[in-house]
Write an enzyme that holds these catalytic residues in place. Structure first.
Site, PDB file in Angstrom:
ATOM      1  N   CYS A 191       0.867  -1.190   0.000  1.00 47.51           N
ATOM      2  CA  CYS A 191       0.000   0.000   0.000  1.00 47.51           C
ATOM      3  C   CYS A 191       0.897   1.232   0.000  1.00 47.51           C
ATOM      4  O   CYS A 191       2.070   1.149  -0.394  1.00 47.51           O
ATOM      5  CB  CYS A 191      -0.972  -0.025   1.179  1.00 47.51           C
ATOM      6  SG  CYS A 191      -0.192  -0.032   2.806  1.00 47.51           S
ATOM      7  N   ARG A 226      -3.367  -0.766   5.298  1.00 50.65           N
ATOM      8  CA  ARG A 226      -3.966  -1.799   4.434  1.00 50.65           C
ATOM      9  C   ARG A 226      -3.067  -3.007   4.231  1.00 50.65           C
ATOM     10  O   ARG A 226      -3.516  -4.150   4.420  1.00 50.65           O
ATOM     11  CB  ARG A 226      -4.342  -1.176   3.080  1.00 50.65           C
ATOM     12  CG  ARG A 226      -5.468  -0.175   3.192  1.00 50.65           C
ATOM     13  CD  ARG A 226      -5.601   0.666   1.947  1.00 50.65           C
ATOM     14  NE  ARG A 226      -4.466   1.562   1.775  1.00 50.65           N
ATOM     15  CZ  ARG A 226      -4.268   2.356   0.739  1.00 50.65           C
ATOM     16  NH1 ARG A 226      -5.131   2.333  -0.266  1.00 50.65           N
ATOM     17  NH2 ARG A 226      -3.229   3.150   0.696  1.00 50.65           N
ATOM     18  N   ASP A 238      -8.236   3.893   1.165  1.00 48.48           N
ATOM     19  CA  ASP A 238      -7.274   4.290   2.196  1.00 48.48           C
ATOM     20  C   ASP A 238      -8.041   4.719   3.448  1.00 48.48           C
ATOM     21  O   ASP A 238      -8.785   5.706   3.401  1.00 48.48           O
ATOM     22  CB  ASP A 238      -6.445   5.451   1.624  1.00 48.48           C
ATOM     23  CG  ASP A 238      -5.395   5.948   2.596  1.00 48.48           C
ATOM     24  OD1 ASP A 238      -5.395   5.508   3.764  1.00 48.48           O
ATOM     25  OD2 ASP A 238      -4.574   6.783   2.184  1.00 48.48           O
TER      26      ASP A 238
HETATM   27  P1  4NP Z   1      -1.790   2.733   4.151  1.00 47.35           P
HETATM   28  O1  4NP Z   1      -2.461   4.073   4.747  1.00 47.35           O
HETATM   29  O2  4NP Z   1      -1.253   3.098   2.782  1.00 47.35           O
HETATM   30  O3  4NP Z   1      -2.951   1.783   4.074  1.00 47.35           O
HETATM   31  O4  4NP Z   1      -0.722   2.305   5.125  1.00 47.35           O
HETATM   32  C1  4NP Z   1      -1.782   5.286   4.827  1.00 47.35           C
HETATM   33  C2  4NP Z   1      -0.869   5.515   5.829  1.00 47.35           C
HETATM   34  C3  4NP Z   1      -0.232   6.731   5.922  1.00 47.35           C
HETATM   35  C4  4NP Z   1      -0.483   7.726   5.004  1.00 47.35           C
HETATM   36  C5  4NP Z   1      -1.403   7.490   3.988  1.00 47.35           C
HETATM   37  C6  4NP Z   1      -2.031   6.268   3.893  1.00 47.35           C
HETATM   38  N1  4NP Z   1       0.157   8.978   5.103  1.00 47.35           N
HETATM   39  O5  4NP Z   1      -0.130   9.866   4.283  1.00 47.35           O
HETATM   40  O6  4NP Z   1       0.994   9.169   6.014  1.00 47.35           O
END
Ligand code: 4NP
Length: 170
Positions: free
Chosen positions: A20, A26, A137
């Site tokens: 992800c 995710r 997300d």
């Molecule tokens: P992930 O979610 O891609 O599912 O781990 C996110 C975690 C952090 C961020 C964005 C999405 N961020 O912008 O820091």
């Protein structure tokens, strides 16, 4: 045509990497659920399971507290430490599962000579209810979003394991 499918043996375990953006919500959830399913089926010696992020913002962190709380509610532990997805992962893994189209495109961008397209898939290609093809997300939203992600990933990883099962040679 090259395929991500191959004979899976204990000598040559099948390697999956869930990917992800941040590798804290995710993909750690997908990884934890898949590890759980594989263990439940007594198949842990046939798989090597990992996750990574296309961005480096959270490198070294464990899974997000809401992801962990949601998974724990369903009896699942999330063991990941965030790391950034890198070129060597394209060579290393048999199947790379992108959580959304942006992650998919970023992974493809690393594959400049187009050698690995056959092993890069969207996670929701395996979802019986794929909707728009992306795992949303949940990072900036509430717990309901994390539960939704859990349900999507539980369905998708179940279907993925069902697709790989016939290739396991005991
Ligand atoms: P992930 O979610 O891609 O599912 O781990 C996110 C975690 C952090 C961020 C964005 C999405 N961020 O912008 O820091």
């Amino acid at each position: 045509m090259k395929s991500y499918l191959r004979a899976i043996t204990e000598e040559d375990p099948y390697k999956l990497c869930f990917v992800c953006l941040g590798n804290i919500c995710r993909s750690p959830t997908a990884e934890g659920i898949f590890i759980h399913k594989v263990k439940e089926s007594g198949l842990e010696s046939f798989f090597y399971i990992d996750s990574a992020g296309t961005a480096a913002y959270h490198v070294g962190e464990g899974a997000n507290s809401k992801s962990q709380a949601t998974a724990n509610k369903h009896g699942i532990h999330l063991p990941s430490r965030a790391r950034k997805f890198e070129y060597a992962d394209l060579e290393e893994f048999d199947l790379i599962l992108a959580m959304d189209r942006e992650n998919f495109s970023n992974i493809h961008d690393l594959d400049r000579r187009d050698r690995f397209a056959h092993k890069i898939k969207l996670m929701r290609d395996f979802d019986p209810i794929p909707e728009d093809g992306s795992v949303p997300d949940p990072y900036y939203g509430g717990l309901q979003g994390f539960e939704n992600v859990f349900q999507i990933l539980n369905r998708s990883t179940e279907a993925l394991l069902d697709e790989l099962r016939p290739h396991i040679e005991k």
